[in-house]
Write a protein that holds these residues in place. Structure first.
Motif, PDB file in Angstrom:
ATOM      1  N   VAL A 293       0.845  -1.187   0.000  1.00 38.40           N
ATOM      2  CA  VAL A 293       0.000   0.000   0.000  1.00 38.40           C
ATOM      3  C   VAL A 293       0.888   1.248   0.000  1.00 38.40           C
ATOM      4  N   SER A 306      -7.261   2.107  -1.515  1.00 39.13           N
ATOM      5  CA  SER A 306      -5.851   1.858  -1.217  1.00 39.13           C
ATOM      6  C   SER A 306      -5.074   1.752  -2.518  1.00 39.13           C
ATOM      7  N   VAL A 308      -2.041   0.624  -4.456  1.00 36.03           N
ATOM      8  CA  VAL A 308      -1.069  -0.434  -4.188  1.00 36.03           C
ATOM      9  C   VAL A 308      -0.172  -0.690  -5.391  1.00 36.03           C
TER      10      VAL A 308
END
Length: 672
Positions: A293, A306, A308
């Motif tokens: 992340v 998130s 990533v």
């Protein structure tokens, strides 16, 4: 398998990073019309806080295709107060483009960034932007850059200009000259004869630097053999990928000048995502999914996204990582989301509704824990006391701030019991004002801020004996307690001590705890109005009544004795002192020493900063009362690059003039 390259765009505030991203998206066909910062319509800086300030306030991700490759660009904020955003992202990229202006006096602002890139061994190149605004010889800019870069700079292009106007460039590898055109690729042009000597010198310097890392190329140069272009490009790719050199490009991002050659160089020379994964001990082709992340976004509706980097394997919608189920996978272009069912190694995507995970977390399948290196939170250097404008929102504030910290780990908070304040910590006033705006916009929680109060203490400088009697008669049983106390100062840091030396039962044992309680309660706010520390109190004598005495009566008697006695002990105001370690370019050390003394600081010494060429580290004691504006003045004296760490150290007597001012403020506070 698609080949990915993940590139961070970094550099100081106002260097043109967001404009460069806009031009990259434009020349690659992702957008058909460029936005501008002033018009508040760029792909990057789309958040309200960014557009209000016309500056990047968080990372912007955008993807494009060029030269048969898929690029993910991450445009990072340039403000030093938002550095945490950049650090969090850098752990997940394959290379970085450092954007700067052609101003030697501003090049110093790049020093900490170069240091971080080198320390983390992140391949990086320089794009000197805004060449149309340069009033300095290009060689002066390059010389300044060499002073702050830990790796050798290698010119990849040489500018062609007409006066102060940039008209084209010479590719030092092919030695072909090009002329810029608005909204089009640069055209080859005949070599400008007047630049032949400068170009030859730059070309030779380029080859010599590359040869420092390639024995075969060195042999060719020693034998006066001109190496093939392909060999030179292979050297650029190998040495850039190993973070041994820093190639230098030029241009004007707002006109797309130099943007296409920059993209071409990233295709030919930047490392692939699989190479970066291998350096981390991972294998892109492996089945086991591994992601990290880089950034957390919270929408005003409460949804969590998130960002990533996928290092290994493949992610599928609905997959469970770290005991959290993926609620959706999206590609980002600014704030626009494009849904996809799966994403492969090398991509940077957004996962939705991964509630338990945080920025920096390494994600993998259950039962196979893994932890990749991540950026540490920066030490806080600036604070504000914060409270909701509506008192009914007080219970919501800590929860909202906790969510805010998910989005921005550069923030932290504490409840300071000594002053009954909630303190929000960050990297500067702009940083905390952005957080304040987000609390209002995202959580409907308007707040007010003020400078935090200093948790002063008080102590005494001499001993005294005091007597206290409490006698109160009511219709029934009365209240009676009588105590004699010896009050003495203790050495700094010894705290509070209570003793009793009762002889002959003048104060019965069951009432002595009441005496100690009364003393402790009084010390919460002494005669100067602050908690009292480093005091010893001894109960030496007293008297009681067989019917009217009680523990409560002796507690009141102790308070009366302390009130009269402490005033005779020469009370003194104490302030918390911090031990501070300041880092500064050595050329500016004398200015920083002046900042310290101006803030009532005590300089303990300074020495060269370890592993930082041309930097000093200064140790000092500073009063907490002087710390609020320290980071502002330090950055002002060091072009924004100076920084410090600090920790609580000890208490010290406040100078008389300062104490007078503090006590006057305390006396007038109720009337205000």
């Amino acid at each position: 398998m698609t080949t990915f390259r993940n590139i961070a765009i970094v550099g100081p505030y106002s260097s043109g990073k967001t404009t460069l991203l806009e031009s990259l998206l434009y020349v690659s066909g992702v957008i058909t019309r460029k936005g501008s910062i002033s018009d508040k319509n760029t792909v990057g800086d789309a958040a309200a806080e960014a557009r209000d300030r016309q500056m990047s306030t968080e990372v912007t991700a955008a993807s494009l295709e060029h030269g048969g490759l898929s690029f993910n660009f991450l445009d990072c904020p340039g403000s030093v107060e938002l550095l945490q955003e950049t650090l969090n992202v850098l752990v997940g990229v394959d290379a970085a483009v450092v954007v700067c202006e052609p101003e030697p006096d501003r090049v110093l602002t790049l020093a900490p960034l170069f240091q971080t890139l080198d320390e983390w061994e992140i391949p990086h190149l320089v794009f000197i932007n805004k060449m149309d605004r340069s009033h300095t010889e290009f060689n002066e800019v390059l010389a300044a850059l060499k002073q702050v870069s830990g790796r050798p700079l290698v010119m990849h292009q040489y500018p062609i200009g007409n006066g102060e106007t940039l008209t084209g460039f010479i590719d030092l590898v092919s030695e072909q000259a090009y002329q810029y055109h608005p909204d089009a690729a640069a055209d080859p042009i005949p070599f400008p004869a007047e630049l032949k000597a400068q170009e030859q010198a730059a070309h030779a310097a380029m080859l010599e630097t590359l040869a420092d890392f390639d024995d075969h190329l060195l042999e060719e140069l020693l034998e006066d053999v001109e190496p093939p272009q392909e060999e030179v490009l292979q050297d650029f790719k190998a040495e850039l990928g190993a973070d041994q050199i820093v190639p230098v490009f030029i241009g004007e991002a707002d006109k797309e000048f130099g943007v296409r050659p920059l993209l071409d160089a990233l295709v030919k020379e930047a490392p692939d995502s699989s190479e970066t994964a291998a350096r981390r001990g991972l294998h892109a082709e492996a089945e086991r999914p591994v992601a990290q992340v880089l950034k957390t976004f919270l929408s005003s509706q409460g949804g969590k996204l998130s960002l990533v980097r996928i290092w290994q394997g493949q992610l599928n919608d609905g997959m469970t990582l770290n005991e959290a189920r993926i609620g959706g996978i999206y590609h980002l272009t600014g704030q626009q989301q494009k849904s996809t069912l799966q994403a492969e190694a090398g991509e940077i995507v957004v996962l939705s509704r991964m509630e338990p995970i945080k920025t920096g977390d390494t994600l993998t399948v259950a039962g196979k824990a893994l932890s990749l290196p991540k950026a540490n939170p920066l030490e806080p250097v600036f604070s504000l006391a914060i409270k909701p404008e509506n008192r009914k929102d007080e219970v919501k504030l800590s929860g909202a701030i906790a969510k805010l910290i998910q989005e921005d780990p550069g923030l932290s908070w504490e409840h300071r019991d000594a002053t009954h304040e909630m303190i929000l910590w960050g990297q500067g006033d702009i940083h905390l004002q952005i957080a304040k705006d987000r609390l209002g916009r995202k959580f409907n929680l308007p707040v007010s801020t003020n400078t935090p109060h200093v948790p002063y203490k008080e102590s005494i400088r001499k001993a005294a004996h005091s007597h206290g009697r409490y006698k109160h008669q009511t219709g029934g049983h009365g209240q009676f307690g009588d105590v004699h106390l010896d009050i003495q100062p203790q050495s700094r840091g010894e705290g509070f001590r209570f003793q009793e030396k009762i002889v002959g039962g003048s104060v019965p044992r069951q009432y002595i705890p009441g005496v100690e309680t009364g003393v402790r309660e009084f010390l919460r706010q002494g005669t100067l109005g602050f908690p009292v520390v480093d005091v010893s109190v001894t109960l030496t004598d007293g008297a009681y009544h067989s019917v009217d005495s009680s523990e409560q009566a002796f507690k009141q008697a102790a308070r009366i004795a302390m009130q009269s006695g402490l005033a005779n002990c020469d009370p003194v105001l104490l302030e918390p002192i911090e031990r501070v370690t300041l880092s500064t370019p050595a050329s500016l050390t004398s200015k920083v020493l002046g900042v310290i003394t101006h803030h009532r600081g005590q300089i303990l010494g300074y020495e060269p900063k370890k592993d930082w060429s041309g930097w000093d580290e200064i140790s000092a004691y500073l009063p907490m009362a002087e710390m609020q504006t320290l980071i502002i003045e330090l950055r002002s004296q060091t072009q924004g690059v100076g920084f410090f760490n600090w920790q609580d150290d000890h208490l010290e007597i406040v100078p008389d003039k300062v104490a007078e001012r503090v006590l006057t403020q305390v006396e007038t506070a109720p009337a205000a």
